[in-house]
Design a protein around this motif. Sequence first.
Motif, PDB file in Angstrom:
ATOM      1  N   GLU A   1      49.351   7.751  40.924  1.00  7.74           N
ATOM      2  CA  GLU A   1      49.292   6.291  41.042  1.00  7.74           C
ATOM      3  C   GLU A   1      48.743   5.671  39.754  1.00  7.74           C
ATOM      4  O   GLU A   1      49.231   4.650  39.275  1.00  7.74           O
ATOM      5  CB  GLU A   1      48.406   5.882  42.221  1.00  7.74           C
ATOM      6  CG  GLU A   1      49.064   5.987  43.575  1.00  7.74           C
ATOM      7  CD  GLU A   1      50.169   4.967  43.764  1.00  7.74           C
ATOM      8  OE1 GLU A   1      49.984   3.784  43.417  1.00  7.74           O
ATOM      9  OE2 GLU A   1      51.250   5.356  44.259  1.00  7.74           O
ATOM     10  N   LEU A   2      47.712   6.289  39.208  1.00  9.23           N
ATOM     11  CA  LEU A   2      47.084   5.769  37.989  1.00  9.23           C
ATOM     12  C   LEU A   2      48.095   5.665  36.851  1.00  9.23           C
ATOM     13  O   LEU A   2      48.120   4.671  36.110  1.00  9.23           O
ATOM     14  CB  LEU A   2      45.918   6.670  37.579  1.00  9.23           C
ATOM     15  CG  LEU A   2      45.091   6.214  36.370  1.00  9.23           C
ATOM     16  CD1 LEU A   2      44.254   4.983  36.730  1.00  9.23           C
ATOM     17  CD2 LEU A   2      44.201   7.341  35.865  1.00  9.23           C
ATOM     18  N   PHE A   3      48.959   6.678  36.734  1.00  7.79           N
ATOM     19  CA  PHE A   3      49.901   6.723  35.622  1.00  7.79           C
ATOM     20  C   PHE A   3      51.325   6.347  36.028  1.00  7.79           C
ATOM     21  O   PHE A   3      52.271   6.626  35.289  1.00  7.79           O
ATOM     22  CB  PHE A   3      49.888   8.114  34.984  1.00  7.79           C
ATOM     23  CG  PHE A   3      48.629   8.415  34.223  1.00  7.79           C
ATOM     24  CD1 PHE A   3      48.328   7.714  33.062  1.00  7.79           C
ATOM     25  CD2 PHE A   3      47.726   9.360  34.690  1.00  7.79           C
ATOM     26  CE1 PHE A   3      47.160   7.971  32.363  1.00  7.79           C
ATOM     27  CE2 PHE A   3      46.557   9.630  33.996  1.00  7.79           C
ATOM     28  CZ  PHE A   3      46.266   8.931  32.825  1.00  7.79           C
ATOM     29  N   ASP A   4      51.472   5.698  37.176  1.00  6.54           N
ATOM     30  CA  ASP A   4      52.810   5.324  37.645  1.00  6.54           C
ATOM     31  C   ASP A   4      53.284   4.036  36.973  1.00  6.54           C
ATOM     32  O   ASP A   4      53.599   3.036  37.622  1.00  6.54           O
ATOM     33  CB  ASP A   4      52.817   5.172  39.162  1.00  6.54           C
ATOM     34  CG  ASP A   4      54.237   5.089  39.720  1.00  6.54           C
ATOM     35  OD1 ASP A   4      55.182   5.390  38.965  1.00  6.54           O
ATOM     36  OD2 ASP A   4      54.399   4.737  40.895  1.00  6.54           O
ATOM     37  N   SER A   5      53.345   4.082  35.667  1.00  4.96           N
ATOM     38  CA  SER A   5      53.785   2.940  34.874  1.00  4.96           C
ATOM     39  C   SER A   5      54.099   3.459  33.482  1.00  4.96           C
ATOM     40  O   SER A   5      53.307   4.208  32.897  1.00  4.96           O
ATOM     41  CB  SER A   5      52.675   1.884  34.800  1.00  4.96           C
ATOM     42  OG  SER A   5      52.782   1.097  33.642  1.00  4.96           O
TER      43      SER A   5
ATOM     44  N   ASP B   1      50.462   4.484  26.871  1.00  5.73           N
ATOM     45  CA  ASP B   1      49.163   4.181  26.267  1.00  5.73           C
ATOM     46  C   ASP B   1      48.276   5.433  26.251  1.00  5.73           C
ATOM     47  O   ASP B   1      47.611   5.716  25.248  1.00  5.73           O
ATOM     48  CB  ASP B   1      48.478   3.053  27.050  1.00  5.73           C
ATOM     49  CG  ASP B   1      47.267   2.498  26.326  1.00  5.73           C
ATOM     50  OD1 ASP B   1      47.418   1.998  25.201  1.00  5.73           O
ATOM     51  OD2 ASP B   1      46.151   2.577  26.887  1.00  5.73           O
ATOM     52  N   PHE B   2      48.297   6.181  27.364  1.00  2.00           N
ATOM     53  CA  PHE B   2      47.530   7.425  27.441  1.00  2.00           C
ATOM     54  C   PHE B   2      48.025   8.429  26.395  1.00  2.00           C
ATOM     55  O   PHE B   2      47.229   9.024  25.657  1.00  2.00           O
ATOM     56  CB  PHE B   2      47.654   8.018  28.846  1.00  2.00           C
ATOM     57  CG  PHE B   2      47.144   9.424  28.966  1.00  2.00           C
ATOM     58  CD1 PHE B   2      45.781   9.688  29.009  1.00  2.00           C
ATOM     59  CD2 PHE B   2      48.029  10.494  29.052  1.00  2.00           C
ATOM     60  CE1 PHE B   2      45.310  11.000  29.123  1.00  2.00           C
ATOM     61  CE2 PHE B   2      47.574  11.793  29.163  1.00  2.00           C
ATOM     62  CZ  PHE B   2      46.211  12.048  29.206  1.00  2.00           C
ATOM     63  N   LEU B   3      49.343   8.635  26.317  1.00  3.51           N
ATOM     64  CA  LEU B   3      49.905   9.615  25.392  1.00  3.51           C
ATOM     65  C   LEU B   3      49.677   9.208  23.940  1.00  3.51           C
ATOM     66  O   LEU B   3      49.334  10.057  23.099  1.00  3.51           O
ATOM     67  CB  LEU B   3      51.394   9.802  25.669  1.00  3.51           C
ATOM     68  CG  LEU B   3      51.749  10.449  27.009  1.00  3.51           C
ATOM     69  CD1 LEU B   3      53.257  10.457  27.224  1.00  3.51           C
ATOM     70  CD2 LEU B   3      51.192  11.862  27.102  1.00  3.51           C
ATOM     71  N   ASP B   4      49.863   7.935  23.630  1.00  5.55           N
ATOM     72  CA  ASP B   4      49.581   7.469  22.270  1.00  5.55           C
ATOM     73  C   ASP B   4      48.131   7.781  21.888  1.00  5.55           C
ATOM     74  O   ASP B   4      47.849   8.225  20.765  1.00  5.55           O
ATOM     75  CB  ASP B   4      49.822   5.960  22.148  1.00  5.55           C
ATOM     76  CG  ASP B   4      51.293   5.603  21.991  1.00  5.55           C
ATOM     77  OD1 ASP B   4      52.081   6.484  21.595  1.00  5.55           O
ATOM     78  OD2 ASP B   4      51.647   4.440  22.270  1.00  5.55           O
TER      79      ASP B   4
ATOM     80  N   SER C   1      42.155  -4.669  28.676  1.00  9.91           N
ATOM     81  CA  SER C   1      43.564  -4.262  28.644  1.00  9.91           C
ATOM     82  C   SER C   1      44.242  -4.575  29.970  1.00  9.91           C
ATOM     83  O   SER C   1      43.787  -4.131  31.033  1.00  9.91           O
ATOM     84  CB  SER C   1      43.668  -2.761  28.358  1.00  9.91           C
ATOM     85  OG  SER C   1      44.970  -2.288  28.616  1.00  9.91           O
ATOM     86  N   GLY C   2      45.340  -5.322  29.924  1.00 15.90           N
ATOM     87  CA  GLY C   2      46.102  -5.586  31.139  1.00 15.90           C
ATOM     88  C   GLY C   2      46.714  -4.319  31.699  1.00 15.90           C
ATOM     89  O   GLY C   2      46.874  -4.177  32.915  1.00 15.90           O
ATOM     90  N   ILE C   3      47.058  -3.366  30.843  1.00 14.03           N
ATOM     91  CA  ILE C   3      47.623  -2.089  31.289  1.00 14.03           C
ATOM     92  C   ILE C   3      46.596  -1.326  32.119  1.00 14.03           C
ATOM     93  O   ILE C   3      46.898  -0.795  33.192  1.00 14.03           O
ATOM     94  CB  ILE C   3      48.071  -1.243  30.079  1.00 14.03           C
ATOM     95  CG1 ILE C   3      49.226  -1.920  29.357  1.00 14.03           C
ATOM     96  CG2 ILE C   3      48.458   0.169  30.500  1.00 14.03           C
ATOM     97  CD1 ILE C   3      49.611  -1.263  28.037  1.00 14.03           C
ATOM     98  N   VAL C   4      45.361  -1.291  31.631  1.00 15.22           N
ATOM     99  CA  VAL C   4      44.285  -0.608  32.353  1.00 15.22           C
ATOM    100  C   VAL C   4      43.962  -1.349  33.646  1.00 15.22           C
ATOM    101  O   VAL C   4      43.740  -0.733  34.699  1.00 15.22           O
ATOM    102  CB  VAL C   4      43.032  -0.487  31.463  1.00 15.22           C
ATOM    103  CG1 VAL C   4      41.840   0.029  32.270  1.00 15.22           C
ATOM    104  CG2 VAL C   4      43.312   0.425  30.271  1.00 15.22           C
ATOM    105  N   GLU C   5      43.941  -2.673  33.586  1.00 12.02           N
ATOM    106  CA  GLU C   5      43.665  -3.485  34.774  1.00 12.02           C
ATOM    107  C   GLU C   5      44.681  -3.170  35.879  1.00 12.02           C
ATOM    108  O   GLU C   5      44.306  -2.954  37.040  1.00 12.02           O
ATOM    109  CB  GLU C   5      43.722  -4.971  34.421  1.00 12.02           C
ATOM    110  CG  GLU C   5      43.374  -5.887  35.580  1.00 12.02           C
ATOM    111  CD  GLU C   5      43.493  -7.350  35.196  1.00 12.02           C
ATOM    112  OE1 GLU C   5      43.045  -8.200  35.983  1.00 12.02           O
ATOM    113  OE2 GLU C   5      44.049  -7.638  34.106  1.00 12.02           O
TER     114      GLU C   5
END
Length: 322
Positions: free
Chosen positions: A33-37, A43-46, A230-234
């Motif tokens: 769920e955390l990485f379902d985007s 962002d994590f891989l970068d 970060s909106g991505i983290v939010e």
Amino acid sequence: MNKTRKVSRNRPIPEAFRGKVYLDPTYDPAFKELFDSEDALRDFLDGVLGLEGDDKIKTLRFSFDKAVLFRVPQRSKVVFDIFATTGSGRFLNVEMQRLENDFFVDRTILYKAFLVIKGRKEMEISPEFKALTPEQQRYRRYLLPETISIWICDFDLPDAKGEYRDEWALYSRHAVREGKTVPLSGKNRYIFLSVPNFTKSADEVDCAADVWLYLLNHARDGGELPDFGSGIVEDALERIRVENADDELLQAQELNMTTKEDYESWMAGKVIKARAEGEIVGESRGKAEAEKKASDRTAKRIDYLRSMGVSEEIIAGAAAIK
């Protein structure tokens, strides 16, 4: 901006999650769920790969629980937690590993072997490769794509105790002896991250990799977490917020609090060690001891699950694992 999530819940939130703001993302359902985007995973891989500016991943395709099948000659299969490909031709698998076991290093090598073969097969059917002439394709018959295995561990790293990051690659023994530590190939990388050894405070977090490790480590603490602007983290945090989780996610998370595969792998190593040390001697004595140990393991498993507030229904299923 937060994404609106429609919650379908027909039963109360399980006791294990009451008083918690987030689901623990070191468990498989919440991890996905955390990485379902695409934005979150990119962002994590970068961050983990240290990519900046024009080197950042532009496009990304990914899937969860990707089964990779081969016949070598028997049918063999591994299942990647996350299998991802980038527009630049990288192939990655990301694994969340909660329990340490005696075959962990072997498992990482096996998974990487499957990833390399999978990457090679995918490369062969890519439009770019197919556009080459038959002669150019034959010339590249041993060409391999870049493959990266990322293992997120909820324990100490195998050869870097106390550290939160380690990398493996293929080196020449002679080159290392001469002080040259450049890998033979930059296409073959293993990256290991230890969640509990990441001890930076929120104020000390200074890059994307730190952000995601902080979330993985502290989402289970129970309280609110910062989104680091970060909106991505939010959005990622909203996906694992307990009050946003539907019944299906809550049930999957509750059941996953004890995983059969990891437990059996861990136990296999213990049994082999026990035999090597002579703890299991004689057929009848070995059987009796094995039965007693199995009973003790089951009791400990049940006690642990109850301490976590897991429902009796889930506990009954976990107790049935032999």
